[in-house]
Design an enzyme around this catalytic site. Structure first.
Site, PDB file in Angstrom:
ATOM      1  N   THR A  10       0.713  -1.324  -0.027  1.00 35.38           N
ATOM      2  CA  THR A  10      -0.032   0.083  -0.057  1.00 35.38           C
ATOM      3  C   THR A  10       0.927   1.394   0.035  1.00 35.38           C
ATOM      4  O   THR A  10       0.408   2.333  -0.584  1.00 35.38           O
ATOM      5  CB  THR A  10      -0.897   0.045   1.089  1.00 35.38           C
ATOM      6  OG1 THR A  10      -1.674  -1.162   1.289  1.00 35.38           O
ATOM      7  CG2 THR A  10      -1.917   1.269   1.203  1.00 35.38           C
ATOM      8  N   ASN A  11       1.956   1.287   0.621  1.00 40.69           N
ATOM      9  CA  ASN A  11       2.741   2.472   0.872  1.00 40.69           C
ATOM     10  C   ASN A  11       4.045   2.097   0.697  1.00 40.69           C
ATOM     11  O   ASN A  11       4.512   0.907   1.023  1.00 40.69           O
ATOM     12  CB  ASN A  11       2.536   2.965   2.360  1.00 40.69           C
ATOM     13  CG  ASN A  11       1.058   3.671   2.569  1.00 40.69           C
ATOM     14  OD1 ASN A  11       0.433   3.125   3.632  1.00 40.69           O
ATOM     15  ND2 ASN A  11       0.625   4.365   1.719  1.00 40.69           N
ATOM     16  N   VAL A  13       7.641   3.736   2.392  1.00 39.96           N
ATOM     17  CA  VAL A  13       8.163   4.604   3.421  1.00 39.96           C
ATOM     18  C   VAL A  13       9.566   4.939   3.272  1.00 39.96           C
ATOM     19  O   VAL A  13      10.154   4.011   3.055  1.00 39.96           O
ATOM     20  CB  VAL A  13       7.945   3.733   4.850  1.00 39.96           C
ATOM     21  CG1 VAL A  13       7.946   4.751   6.022  1.00 39.96           C
ATOM     22  CG2 VAL A  13       6.270   3.455   5.177  1.00 39.96           C
ATOM     23  N   GLY A 107       9.717 -12.877   3.363  1.00 38.31           N
ATOM     24  CA  GLY A 107       9.692 -11.565   2.907  1.00 38.31           C
ATOM     25  C   GLY A 107      10.928 -10.316   3.283  1.00 38.31           C
ATOM     26  O   GLY A 107      11.332 -10.465   4.651  1.00 38.31           O
ATOM     27  N   ASP A 109      10.535  -7.480   4.221  1.00 35.55           N
ATOM     28  CA  ASP A 109      10.193  -6.704   5.615  1.00 35.55           C
ATOM     29  C   ASP A 109      10.008  -7.417   6.902  1.00 35.55           C
ATOM     30  O   ASP A 109      10.461  -6.777   7.929  1.00 35.55           O
ATOM     31  CB  ASP A 109       8.590  -6.149   5.012  1.00 35.55           C
ATOM     32  CG  ASP A 109       7.851  -7.315   4.613  1.00 35.55           C
ATOM     33  OD1 ASP A 109       8.108  -8.384   4.302  1.00 35.55           O
ATOM     34  OD2 ASP A 109       6.292  -7.001   4.935  1.00 35.55           O
ATOM     35  N   ASP A 129       4.000  -6.513  12.761  1.00 32.29           N
ATOM     36  CA  ASP A 129       3.908  -5.481  11.735  1.00 32.29           C
ATOM     37  C   ASP A 129       2.437  -5.241  11.277  1.00 32.29           C
ATOM     38  O   ASP A 129       1.888  -6.280  10.675  1.00 32.29           O
ATOM     39  CB  ASP A 129       4.645  -5.842  10.410  1.00 32.29           C
ATOM     40  CG  ASP A 129       4.883  -4.694   9.613  1.00 32.29           C
ATOM     41  OD1 ASP A 129       4.463  -3.602   9.811  1.00 32.29           O
ATOM     42  OD2 ASP A 129       5.773  -4.789   8.452  1.00 32.29           O
ATOM     43  N   THR A 132      -1.030  -3.442   5.370  1.00 31.99           N
ATOM     44  CA  THR A 132      -1.923  -4.111   4.653  1.00 31.99           C
ATOM     45  C   THR A 132      -2.356  -5.240   5.184  1.00 31.99           C
ATOM     46  O   THR A 132      -3.455  -5.703   5.322  1.00 31.99           O
ATOM     47  CB  THR A 132      -1.406  -4.242   3.305  1.00 31.99           C
ATOM     48  OG1 THR A 132      -0.971  -2.929   2.806  1.00 31.99           O
ATOM     49  CG2 THR A 132      -2.446  -4.720   2.385  1.00 31.99           C
TER      50      THR A 132
END
Length: 256
Positions: A10-11, A13, A107, A109, A129, A132
């Site tokens: 979605t974003n 950062v 992943g 992240d 976390d 999304t």
């Protein structure tokens, strides 16, 4: 200074780090249709707003879960800084012992968050976390990444709930005053916020039971600040956890 980019579904950062200090973070919308030049302008604008000159950037790193966007953002960073950014993925040194059927499937992240948690907290630790998706990553007492759980995130749940109910669009995710809502909108907000918190609490109970130990719990992500206060577990909010992990990974690979 290190320019770190976290590319989510979605974003995106952006974070700028001086050593372990995060100087600023900014959030952009992830858009697979944007060109590298468009992303370059947005990233350069964020740097300018915070008074960071391009000449001050001596390194760049990307953690991405959106493969089509990764090379575009990498090209954008090259345009701005002249630096070929490090991309977290197979072949990159992380120092993380991953106990998974396919370690390469974890992943970037989750890896960055786990590395950041091990750098700042004593294991066993669970990293939440909330973006999304809401992910829970488990690191055992030996510092081994054991796996975790992936659940629909708060905003994703909201969109699913109201997608077929046009009269209920625009429901906020502010903390409800009570669990028992006395109208449809209050009931939906309660279900979303308190329901998500209860889901997180329940998963933490079960994970601690499987581990057989009490754990430190750390939460990051753009939705964490709204959910953690209504959870019953003790959860540390750490909005810079991902960037700490990215900085540690960058330094490991810079030395190599």
């Amino acid at each position: 200074m290190l320019l770190a980019i976290d590319v989510g579904n979605t974003n995106i950062v952006i974070g700028c780090m001086d050593g372990e200090d995060v100087l600023f973070t900014e959030r952009l919308s992830t858009d697979v249709g944007k060109t590298s030049l468009e992303y370059a302008i947005l990233i350069r604008t964020a740097l300018d707003i915070h008074g960071i000159q391009v000449s001050m950037i001596d390194g760049a790193i990307i953690a991405s879960v959106v493969p089509p966007v990764t090379p575009i953002v990498r090209s954008a960073l090259k345009k701005i800084t002249g630096i070929r950014a490090l991309v977290i993925g197979p072949g990159i040194r992380t120092g993380l012992n991953i106990h998974q059927e396919d370690p390469s499937s974890v992943g970037a992240d989750l890896i960055a968050g786990a590395v950041g948690a091990l750098h700042k907290y004593k294991p066993p630790v669970i990293v939440i976390d909330m973006g999304t998706a809401t992910t829970l990553s488990v690191i055992d007492q030996n510092g081994v990444f054991r796996g975790g759980a992936i659940m629909p995130g708060l905003v994703l749940s909201l969109h699913s709930l109201v997608s077929e109910t046009s009269m209920l669009q625009g429901i906020s995710l502010d903390q409800p005053k009570r669990v028992i809502g006395n109208n449809t909108e209050e009931a939906m907000r309660s279900g979303l916020v308190y329901g998500h918190a209860a889901m997180v609490d329940g998963m933490l109970d079960r994970m601690e039971e499987e581990l057989g130990k009490d754990v430190t719990v750390v939460a990051a992500g753009n939705m964490a600040a709204g959910i953690v206060p209504v959870c019953r577990h003790s959860i540390e909010l750490d909005s810079t956890l991902m960037f700490t992990g990215m900085q540690v990974i960058y330094q490991k690979n810079r030395r190599s």
